[in-house]
Write a protein that holds these residues in place. Structure first.
Motif, PDB file in Angstrom:
ATOM      1  N   ASN A  55       2.662  27.506  -0.350  1.00 29.90           N
ATOM      2  CA  ASN A  55       1.980  27.809   0.913  1.00 29.90           C
ATOM      3  C   ASN A  55       2.390  26.922   2.086  1.00 29.90           C
ATOM      4  N   GLY A  56       3.672  26.590   2.172  1.00 31.05           N
ATOM      5  CA  GLY A  56       4.164  25.822   3.306  1.00 31.05           C
ATOM      6  C   GLY A  56       3.879  24.338   3.230  1.00 31.05           C
ATOM      7  N   ARG A  57       3.277  23.916   2.145  1.00 34.44           N
ATOM      8  CA  ARG A  57       3.009  22.490   1.971  1.00 34.44           C
ATOM      9  C   ARG A  57       4.219  21.821   1.318  1.00 34.44           C
ATOM     10  N   PHE A  58       4.211  20.493   1.323  1.00 38.20           N
ATOM     11  CA  PHE A  58       5.251  19.732   0.657  1.00 38.20           C
ATOM     12  C   PHE A  58       4.606  18.734  -0.292  1.00 38.20           C
ATOM     13  N   MET A  59       5.397  18.222  -1.211  1.00 36.62           N
ATOM     14  CA  MET A  59       4.942  17.222  -2.176  1.00 36.62           C
ATOM     15  C   MET A  59       5.794  15.977  -1.978  1.00 36.62           C
ATOM     16  N   ALA A  60       5.149  14.822  -1.786  1.00 31.71           N
ATOM     17  CA  ALA A  60       5.861  13.552  -1.697  1.00 31.71           C
ATOM     18  C   ALA A  60       5.770  12.876  -3.061  1.00 31.71           C
ATOM     19  N   ILE A  61       6.926  12.511  -3.615  1.00 30.69           N
ATOM     20  CA  ILE A  61       6.961  11.764  -4.862  1.00 30.69           C
ATOM     21  C   ILE A  61       7.188  10.308  -4.473  1.00 30.69           C
ATOM     22  N   LEU A  62       6.247   9.464  -4.860  1.00 31.94           N
ATOM     23  CA  LEU A  62       6.291   8.065  -4.468  1.00 31.94           C
ATOM     24  C   LEU A  62       7.115   7.238  -5.454  1.00 31.94           C
ATOM     25  N   GLN A  63       7.449   6.028  -5.066  1.00 37.58           N
ATOM     26  CA  GLN A  63       8.210   5.129  -5.938  1.00 37.58           C
ATOM     27  C   GLN A  63       7.449   4.836  -7.223  1.00 37.58           C
ATOM     28  N   SER A  64       6.127   4.977  -7.189  1.00 31.62           N
ATOM     29  CA  SER A  64       5.292   4.761  -8.368  1.00 31.62           C
ATOM     30  C   SER A  64       5.264   6.001  -9.266  1.00 31.62           C
ATOM     31  N   VAL A  89       0.846  -1.197   0.000  1.00 27.09           N
ATOM     32  CA  VAL A  89       0.000   0.000   0.000  1.00 27.09           C
ATOM     33  C   VAL A  89       0.883   1.250   0.000  1.00 27.09           C
ATOM     34  N   TYR A  90       0.690   2.119  -0.981  1.00 26.25           N
ATOM     35  CA  TYR A  90       1.445   3.369  -1.083  1.00 26.25           C
ATOM     36  C   TYR A  90       0.811   4.451  -0.219  1.00 26.25           C
ATOM     37  N   TYR A  91      -0.509   4.596  -0.334  1.00 26.16           N
ATOM     38  CA  TYR A  91      -1.214   5.548   0.519  1.00 26.16           C
ATOM     39  C   TYR A  91      -2.678   5.170   0.587  1.00 26.16           C
ATOM     40  N   ILE A  92      -3.357   5.775   1.543  1.00 25.54           N
ATOM     41  CA  ILE A  92      -4.775   5.519   1.771  1.00 25.54           C
ATOM     42  C   ILE A  92      -5.470   6.873   1.765  1.00 25.54           C
ATOM     43  N   GLU A  93      -6.589   6.949   1.052  1.00 30.12           N
ATOM     44  CA  GLU A  93      -7.287   8.228   0.922  1.00 30.12           C
ATOM     45  C   GLU A  93      -8.780   8.067   1.199  1.00 30.12           C
ATOM     46  N   ALA A  94      -9.334   9.017   1.932  1.00 29.56           N
ATOM     47  CA  ALA A  94     -10.775   9.062   2.174  1.00 29.56           C
ATOM     48  C   ALA A  94     -11.383  10.110   1.249  1.00 29.56           C
ATOM     49  N   GLY A 130       2.750   2.301  14.005  1.00 32.66           N
ATOM     50  CA  GLY A 130       3.998   1.565  14.103  1.00 32.66           C
ATOM     51  C   GLY A 130       4.385   0.857  12.817  1.00 32.66           C
ATOM     52  N   LYS A 131       3.640   1.070  11.742  1.00 36.38           N
ATOM     53  CA  LYS A 131       3.933   0.406  10.473  1.00 36.38           C
ATOM     54  C   LYS A 131       4.354   1.405   9.393  1.00 36.38           C
ATOM     55  N   HIS A 132       4.951   2.497   9.784  1.00 38.60           N
ATOM     56  CA  HIS A 132       5.505   3.507   8.878  1.00 38.60           C
ATOM     57  C   HIS A 132       4.459   4.246   8.052  1.00 38.60           C
ATOM     58  N   PHE A 133       3.224   4.321   8.562  1.00 37.42           N
ATOM     59  CA  PHE A 133       2.202   5.134   7.919  1.00 37.42           C
ATOM     60  C   PHE A 133       2.040   6.402   8.724  1.00 37.42           C
ATOM     61  N   LEU A 134       1.854   7.518   8.032  1.00 40.75           N
ATOM     62  CA  LEU A 134       1.743   8.810   8.685  1.00 40.75           C
ATOM     63  C   LEU A 134       0.620   9.605   8.029  1.00 40.75           C
ATOM     64  N   ARG A 135      -0.191  10.255   8.854  1.00 34.86           N
ATOM     65  CA  ARG A 135      -1.228  11.130   8.297  1.00 34.86           C
ATOM     66  C   ARG A 135      -0.530  12.364   7.739  1.00 34.86           C
ATOM     67  N   ILE A 136      -0.846  12.677   6.475  1.00 34.65           N
ATOM     68  CA  ILE A 136      -0.218  13.844   5.837  1.00 34.65           C
ATOM     69  C   ILE A 136      -1.246  14.906   5.444  1.00 34.65           C
ATOM     70  N   SER A 137      -2.517  14.577   5.625  1.00 37.10           N
ATOM     71  CA  SER A 137      -3.581  15.555   5.405  1.00 37.10           C
ATOM     72  C   SER A 137      -4.830  15.028   6.093  1.00 37.10           C
ATOM     73  N   LYS A 138      -5.869  15.804   6.070  1.00 41.26           N
ATOM     74  CA  LYS A 138      -7.115  15.406   6.714  1.00 41.26           C
ATOM     75  C   LYS A 138      -7.644  14.089   6.133  1.00 41.26           C
ATOM     76  N   SER A 139      -7.310  13.809   4.866  1.00 36.55           N
ATOM     77  CA  SER A 139      -7.898  12.658   4.190  1.00 36.55           C
ATOM     78  C   SER A 139      -6.897  11.619   3.676  1.00 36.55           C
ATOM     79  N   MET A 166       7.561   4.243   3.638  1.00 37.50           N
ATOM     80  CA  MET A 166       8.500   3.334   2.976  1.00 37.50           C
ATOM     81  C   MET A 166       8.365   3.394   1.453  1.00 37.50           C
ATOM     82  N   LYS A 167       7.348   4.060   0.942  1.00 32.08           N
ATOM     83  CA  LYS A 167       7.115   4.168  -0.502  1.00 32.08           C
ATOM     84  C   LYS A 167       7.470   5.550  -1.052  1.00 32.08           C
ATOM     85  N   VAL A 168       8.036   6.404  -0.206  1.00 30.08           N
ATOM     86  CA  VAL A 168       8.392   7.763  -0.633  1.00 30.08           C
ATOM     87  C   VAL A 168       9.775   7.749  -1.263  1.00 30.08           C
TER      88      VAL A 168
END
Length: 152
Positions: free
Chosen positions: A116-125, A57-62, A91-100, A106-108
């Motif tokens: 505006n002070g935000r960042f962009m994560a570029i994934l392995q995909s 799983v690369y990320y999870i989105e609501a 404890g499994k290397h997942f982090l909330r990066i936004s409200k959703s 591990m996939k970054v």
């Protein structure tokens, strides 16, 4: 530190045994990494149920009261809410990066500043996900070896 790998028969349970003088930060990192590689999440795609290894799983989105698990090739829908997945993935290397969004660190592949002070994560995909300003501090802490925190 000496490292040994012992091959076992298919009918035997695989184990990771660490023998150490003390549980140092290095040992804690090894334990955390090993635990992060375990587990699966349930998801549906095209009316079929799948068990997806957490590692994939690369990320999870609501989105619109629905939760999606994104892998390199596919998107699955989860029955769980984002906060339930966040609890399950502690404890499994997942982090909330936004409200959703929850991100698998591990996939970054890289991170760069955005507007505006935000960042962009570029994934392995090669997919890009936005890290909200509110969560940048938690991200920096996690990347510097601190523990990932639940959302603020």
């Amino acid at each position: 530190m000496d490292i040994k790998v012992v091959k076992i028969n298919e009918d035997q349970e695989e184990q990771l045994i660490l023998r150490c003088h003390a549980v140092t930060e290095e040992m804690k990192e090894i334990i955390s990494f090993a635990r992060s590689r375990q587990g699966r999440l349930s998801g549906t795609r095209e009316d079929k149920q799948y068990e997806i290894p957490i590692l994939d799983v690369y990320y999870i989105e609501a989105v619109d009261n629905r939760t999606f698990l994104y892998t390199k090739q596919d998107v699955y829908e989860s029955r769980l809410k984002l906060y339930e997945l966040e609890e399950r993935l502690q404890g499994k290397h997942f982090l909330r990066i936004s409200k959703s969004v929850l991100l698998n660190l591990m996939k970054v592949e890289s991170i760069k500043p955005a507007l505006n002070g935000r960042f962009m994560a570029i994934l392995q995909s090669k997919e890009e996900v936005i890290i909200s300003r509110k969560y940048v501090k938690d991200l920096k802490m996690a990347l510097q070896g601190g523990r990932e925190r639940s959302g603020s």
